[in-house]
Design a protein around this motif. Structure first.
Motif, PDB file in Angstrom:
ATOM      1  N   GLU A 191       0.857  -1.033  -0.086  1.00  0.00           N
ATOM      2  CA  GLU A 191       0.078   0.082  -0.039  1.00  0.00           C
ATOM      3  C   GLU A 191       0.861   1.271  -0.020  1.00  0.00           C
ATOM      4  OE1 GLU A 191      -2.140   1.308   3.686  1.00  0.00           O
ATOM      5  OE2 GLU A 191      -3.815   1.007   2.306  1.00  0.00           O
ATOM      6  N   GLN A 192       1.943   1.309   0.760  1.00  0.00           N
ATOM      7  CA  GLN A 192       2.626   2.541   0.696  1.00  0.00           C
ATOM      8  C   GLN A 192       3.702   2.552  -0.284  1.00  0.00           C
ATOM      9  OE1 GLN A 192       2.162   4.486   3.051  1.00  0.00           O
ATOM     10  NE2 GLN A 192       0.428   3.361   4.009  1.00  0.00           N
ATOM     11  N   LEU A 193       4.458   1.318  -0.795  1.00  0.00           N
ATOM     12  CA  LEU A 193       5.240   1.481  -1.994  1.00  0.00           C
ATOM     13  C   LEU A 193       4.589   1.580  -3.312  1.00  0.00           C
ATOM     14  CD1 LEU A 193       8.158  -0.878  -0.774  1.00  0.00           C
ATOM     15  CD2 LEU A 193       8.073   1.532  -0.449  1.00  0.00           C
ATOM     16  N   HIS A 194       3.563   0.929  -3.448  1.00  0.00           N
ATOM     17  CA  HIS A 194       2.867   0.725  -4.700  1.00  0.00           C
ATOM     18  C   HIS A 194       1.930   1.761  -5.187  1.00  0.00           C
ATOM     19  CE1 HIS A 194       3.789  -1.894  -8.489  1.00  0.00           C
ATOM     20  NE2 HIS A 194       2.196  -1.659  -8.657  1.00  0.00           N
ATOM     21  N   THR A 195       1.056   1.725  -4.036  1.00  0.00           N
ATOM     22  CA  THR A 195      -0.265   2.576  -4.411  1.00  0.00           C
ATOM     23  C   THR A 195      -0.159   3.909  -3.888  1.00  0.00           C
ATOM     24  OG1 THR A 195      -1.404   1.740  -2.510  1.00  0.00           O
ATOM     25  CG2 THR A 195      -1.850   0.531  -4.560  1.00  0.00           C
ATOM     26  N   TRP A 196       0.924   4.287  -3.110  1.00  0.00           N
ATOM     27  CA  TRP A 196       1.009   5.552  -2.378  1.00  0.00           C
ATOM     28  C   TRP A 196       0.042   5.976  -1.398  1.00  0.00           C
ATOM     29  CZ3 TRP A 196       4.925   8.854  -5.514  1.00  0.00           C
ATOM     30  CH2 TRP A 196       6.299   8.062  -5.601  1.00  0.00           C
ATOM     31  N   ASP A 197      -0.553   5.151  -0.821  1.00  0.00           N
ATOM     32  CA  ASP A 197      -1.855   5.704  -0.113  1.00  0.00           C
ATOM     33  C   ASP A 197      -1.511   6.827   0.967  1.00  0.00           C
ATOM     34  OD1 ASP A 197      -3.199   4.138  -1.346  1.00  0.00           O
ATOM     35  OD2 ASP A 197      -4.114   2.922   0.083  1.00  0.00           O
ATOM     36  N   PHE A 198      -0.105   7.054   1.181  1.00  0.00           N
ATOM     37  CA  PHE A 198       0.131   7.947   2.246  1.00  0.00           C
ATOM     38  C   PHE A 198      -0.087   9.480   1.717  1.00  0.00           C
ATOM     39  CE2 PHE A 198       3.951   6.905  -0.431  1.00  0.00           C
ATOM     40  CZ  PHE A 198       4.420   8.090  -0.856  1.00  0.00           C
ATOM     41  N   ARG A 208      -3.350  12.373  -4.905  1.00  0.00           N
ATOM     42  CA  ARG A 208      -2.635  11.086  -4.991  1.00  0.00           C
ATOM     43  C   ARG A 208      -2.520  10.681  -6.362  1.00  0.00           C
ATOM     44  NH1 ARG A 208      -2.945   5.284  -5.349  1.00  0.00           N
ATOM     45  NH2 ARG A 208      -5.156   5.520  -5.668  1.00  0.00           N
ATOM     46  N   LEU A 209      -3.684  10.508  -6.949  1.00  0.00           N
ATOM     47  CA  LEU A 209      -3.871  10.335  -8.654  1.00  0.00           C
ATOM     48  C   LEU A 209      -3.018  11.290  -9.333  1.00  0.00           C
ATOM     49  CD1 LEU A 209      -7.467   9.090  -8.885  1.00  0.00           C
ATOM     50  CD2 LEU A 209      -5.519   7.487  -8.704  1.00  0.00           C
ATOM     51  N   PHE A 279      -2.826   4.820 -18.184  1.00  0.00           N
ATOM     52  CA  PHE A 279      -4.097   4.632 -18.503  1.00  0.00           C
ATOM     53  C   PHE A 279      -5.099   4.208 -17.178  1.00  0.00           C
ATOM     54  CE2 PHE A 279      -6.835   2.305 -22.016  1.00  0.00           C
ATOM     55  CZ  PHE A 279      -7.837   2.988 -21.779  1.00  0.00           C
ATOM     56  N   HIS A 280      -4.618   3.530 -16.409  1.00  0.00           N
ATOM     57  CA  HIS A 280      -5.287   3.023 -15.093  1.00  0.00           C
ATOM     58  C   HIS A 280      -5.555   4.515 -14.359  1.00  0.00           C
ATOM     59  CE1 HIS A 280      -6.708   0.490 -11.729  1.00  0.00           C
ATOM     60  NE2 HIS A 280      -5.878   1.143 -11.063  1.00  0.00           N
ATOM     61  N   LEU A 281      -4.294   5.322 -14.270  1.00  0.00           N
ATOM     62  CA  LEU A 281      -4.598   6.419 -13.168  1.00  0.00           C
ATOM     63  C   LEU A 281      -5.608   7.421 -14.103  1.00  0.00           C
ATOM     64  CD1 LEU A 281      -0.951   6.745 -12.500  1.00  0.00           C
ATOM     65  CD2 LEU A 281      -2.657   6.202 -10.592  1.00  0.00           C
ATOM     66  N   ILE A 282      -5.477   7.694 -15.269  1.00  0.00           N
ATOM     67  CA  ILE A 282      -6.262   8.462 -15.871  1.00  0.00           C
ATOM     68  C   ILE A 282      -7.893   8.266 -15.779  1.00  0.00           C
ATOM     69  CG2 ILE A 282      -6.919   9.479 -18.146  1.00  0.00           C
ATOM     70  CD1 ILE A 282      -3.888   9.414 -18.796  1.00  0.00           C
ATOM     71  N   ILE A 283      -8.109   6.857 -15.868  1.00  0.00           N
ATOM     72  CA  ILE A 283      -9.392   6.385 -15.954  1.00  0.00           C
ATOM     73  C   ILE A 283     -10.092   6.642 -14.598  1.00  0.00           C
ATOM     74  CG2 ILE A 283     -10.936   4.636 -16.077  1.00  0.00           C
ATOM     75  CD1 ILE A 283     -10.313   5.700 -18.620  1.00  0.00           C
ATOM     76  N   LYS A 284      -9.210   6.289 -13.487  1.00  0.00           N
ATOM     77  CA  LYS A 284      -9.740   6.569 -12.197  1.00  0.00           C
ATOM     78  C   LYS A 284      -9.855   7.956 -11.634  1.00  0.00           C
ATOM     79  CE  LYS A 284      -7.840   4.235  -8.669  1.00  0.00           C
ATOM     80  NZ  LYS A 284      -9.097   3.494  -8.215  1.00  0.00           N
ATOM     81  N   LEU A 285      -8.958   8.915 -12.308  1.00  0.00           N
ATOM     82  CA  LEU A 285      -9.148  10.426 -11.961  1.00  0.00           C
ATOM     83  C   LEU A 285     -10.316  10.823 -12.683  1.00  0.00           C
ATOM     84  CD1 LEU A 285      -7.370  12.580 -10.876  1.00  0.00           C
ATOM     85  CD2 LEU A 285      -6.401  13.081 -12.973  1.00  0.00           C
ATOM     86  N   CYS A 286     -10.699  10.386 -13.814  1.00  0.00           N
ATOM     87  CA  CYS A 286     -11.762  10.983 -14.599  1.00  0.00           C
ATOM     88  C   CYS A 286     -13.180  10.222 -14.325  1.00  0.00           C
ATOM     89  CB  CYS A 286     -11.744  10.576 -16.264  1.00  0.00           C
ATOM     90  SG  CYS A 286     -10.372  11.585 -16.881  1.00  0.00           S
ATOM     91  N   ASN A 287     -13.283   8.851 -13.665  1.00  0.00           N
ATOM     92  CA  ASN A 287     -14.388   8.282 -13.192  1.00  0.00           C
ATOM     93  C   ASN A 287     -14.598   8.937 -12.020  1.00  0.00           C
ATOM     94  OD1 ASN A 287     -14.676   6.986 -15.655  1.00  0.00           O
ATOM     95  ND2 ASN A 287     -14.047   4.814 -14.768  1.00  0.00           N
ATOM     96  N   LYS A 288     -16.017   9.333 -11.850  1.00  0.00           N
ATOM     97  CA  LYS A 288     -16.728   9.807 -10.662  1.00  0.00           C
ATOM     98  C   LYS A 288     -17.473   8.871 -10.125  1.00  0.00           C
ATOM     99  CE  LYS A 288     -15.214  13.843 -11.623  1.00  0.00           C
ATOM    100  NZ  LYS A 288     -14.016  14.523 -10.736  1.00  0.00           N
ATOM    101  N   PRO A 289     -17.124   8.495  -8.655  1.00  0.00           N
ATOM    102  CA  PRO A 289     -17.887   7.292  -7.995  1.00  0.00           C
ATOM    103  C   PRO A 289     -19.216   7.515  -7.991  1.00  0.00           C
ATOM    104  CG  PRO A 289     -16.584   8.769  -6.403  1.00  0.00           C
ATOM    105  CD  PRO A 289     -16.151   9.017  -7.842  1.00  0.00           C
ATOM    106  N   ILE A 290     -20.118   6.638  -8.215  1.00  0.00           N
ATOM    107  CA  ILE A 290     -21.612   6.550  -8.174  1.00  0.00           C
ATOM    108  C   ILE A 290     -21.888   6.551  -6.685  1.00  0.00           C
ATOM    109  CG2 ILE A 290     -23.778   5.560  -8.496  1.00  0.00           C
ATOM    110  CD1 ILE A 290     -22.755   4.479 -11.294  1.00  0.00           C
ATOM    111  N   GLU A 291     -22.395   7.574  -5.998  1.00  0.00           N
ATOM    112  CA  GLU A 291     -22.706   7.867  -4.478  1.00  0.00           C
ATOM    113  C   GLU A 291     -24.001   7.471  -4.365  1.00  0.00           C
ATOM    114  OE1 GLU A 291     -21.307  11.705  -3.655  1.00  0.00           O
ATOM    115  OE2 GLU A 291     -19.272  11.157  -3.821  1.00  0.00           O
TER     116      GLU A 291
END
Length: 476
Positions: A191-198, A208-209, A279-291
């Protein structure tokens, strides 16, 4: 021309040094992933709960239990069996889950905790270890990450040497995940080294994204400049190598040479990591979660037909749904079929699960109004995971609602939840990530071979980075 070459060389070193630490963090954590997800992954006796039908034969109907406990309105109910007794599991208006004996109607104190513990012991097949703690978890964290999807869950921590924690969703009698001490440590590292949740803790998810995307961009420029430098100087490098061999001089710049040669070999691998990651980061950045959250309230007065009189032979689970101005019993059997019976007349609703799934999809669908999409969809039940609806989605069976624009929405009707949605761009991103980032193209050779290949790819990028840094030090 010479100045341009030198500038490319200079910028390649600057970009490479900037991306050095992130690359090392990502490659090292990437090397650890197969150990966490495959080789060192903990095992558990049973991963799914298979209830027996013997205890699902209540004496009292849900109406009798509701009346005895003066319950006039509630969200839903279920029927479960544990400790050799049947219980009605009632989700009250305040979202608390209470348990009532289906034989006497008496409330079971701390029923949800007791049932969660029962399930955890069932999954682990551990009836002797003490329970260190049991907590209701309503948010994701380092050890129970968003990839597990299910919330809320009970976290049952066993007092064992391996530190086993089991996460249980009592509403559907299923397990979210399980971790021992080794896996918990690996999850924290990854979580800290790969996805950088910090970074999320510092500035939020969008921050983060954006930071990760900037670094991936720097990596791509470093890769491009390195290949350009090699193209500019390859004749010079070849001449130097030939002269050294002719004069039999000691190769004092072997680190530089290995960095160039190995870098050329792994450049394609690094490119696949960069493309799929960006590509993964861009999609996560553009996609808005359905709340949007679906909710319902069941009135006791709408329950005329007894649940004990339903024409079902094999009952795995039962609940209630409001649909089309009526209330229906929602009954699942062990063949994963879901049937609907009117709570007033007792009549079965033909194609009920597809109709209810389409209704829920129109509720969650945000692009168009329900009137614009109603009647233009194809609904089909999904009973197994596939490349588009993968194991990470957790929920099965689901109904797949295919829209004319290519979007697929997956609905778990038994919880009225949106499992996931896949649009055209999401589908492309998902395929690029599993094939270019996780090397699913090697699945034909088996998971172990696929993991070894992905580790060699990550190791190659790591070694190139280290050689590049050593070469920079030797130039100082």
């Amino acid at each position: 021309m010479a100045t341009a070459k030198q500038n490319f060389y200079k910028w390649h070193r600057i970009l490479g040094l900037t991306a050095l630490i992130p690359v090392m963090m990502w490659t090292l954590s990437g090397l650890s992933h197969p150990f966490m997800s495959n080789w060192f992954r903990p095992t558990i006796a049973r991963e799914t709960y298979k209830p027996g039908q013997l205890f699902l034969k209540p004496t009292l109907s849900i109406q009798q239990v509701l009346d005895k406990n003066a319950i006039t309105a509630f969200i839903n109910f279920g029927l479960i069996g544990f400790n050799n007794k049947p219980y009605y599991q009632v989700l009250d208006k305040d979202s608390t889950r209470n348990y009532y004996s289906a034989n006497t109607g008496e409330v079971l104190k701390d029923g949800d905790k007791l049932y969660a513990t029962y399930l955890a012991r069932y999954f682990t097949q551990d009836s002797t270890s003490k329970i260190k703690s049991i907590t209701l978890q309503k948010t994701f964290d380092a050890h129970y990450q968003p990839i597990n999807h299910l919330l809320p869950v009970w976290k049952i921590a066993f007092d064992r040497a391996d530190g086993m924690d089991v996460y249980v969703e009592t509403a559907q009698s299923r397990m979210g995940t399980f971790n021992n001490n080794i896996r918990k440590a690996m999850l924290t590292v990854f979580e800290q080294l790969h996805t950088w949740d910090f970074l999320e803790a510092i500035g939020g998810e969008q921050f983060r994204l954006v930071v990760l995307l900037i670094i991936v961009g720097i990596m791509s420029l470093s890769l491009g400049s390195g290949l350009t430098v090699y193209g500019f100087f390859w004749k010079k490098f070849k001449t130097i190598s030939n002269n050294r061999k002719a004069t039999k001089k000691t190769d004092t710049r072997f680190v530089h040479r290995f960095h160039r040669q190995l870098g050329l070999i792994v450049s394609f691998v690094m490119l696949t990591f960069i493309i799929s990651g960006a590509f993964h980061l861009i999609i996560k950045l553009c996609n808005k979660p359905i709340e949007k959250q679906y909710s319902q309230l069941i009135e006791r007065t709408n329950l005329s037909h007894s649940n004990l009189q339903l024409p079902v032979d094999s009952l795995k689970s039962i609940g209630l749904v409001n649909y089309a101005d009526s209330t229906y019993y929602q009954v699942s059997n062990f063949n994963k079929d879901v049937s609907y019976f009117n709570t007033v007349s007792g009549r079965q609703l033909a194609n009920g699960d597809k109709l209810y799934a389409a209704y829920l999809s129109s509720f969650y669908y945000t692009t168009n109004s329900p009137e614009q999409v109603y009647g233009k969809t194809e609904v089909s039940q999904i009973r197994q995971f596939d490349n588009e609806y993968g194991f990470i989605n957790k929920r099965l069976p689901v109904q797949k609602i295919a829209y004319p624009n290519g979007e697929n929405w997956y609905i778990e009707t038994t919880t009225s939840q949106l499992a996931t949605k896949v649009a055209g761009i999401d589908r492309a991103e998902g395929l690029s990530f599993i094939f270019l980032h996780k090397y699913f193209g090697m699945s034909w050779a088996g998971k172990n071979i696929r993991d070894v290949v992905s580790m060699l790819a990550a190791l190659g990028v790591f070694v190139v980075s280290v050689f590049g840094f050593i070469a920079f030090i030797k130039n100082k």
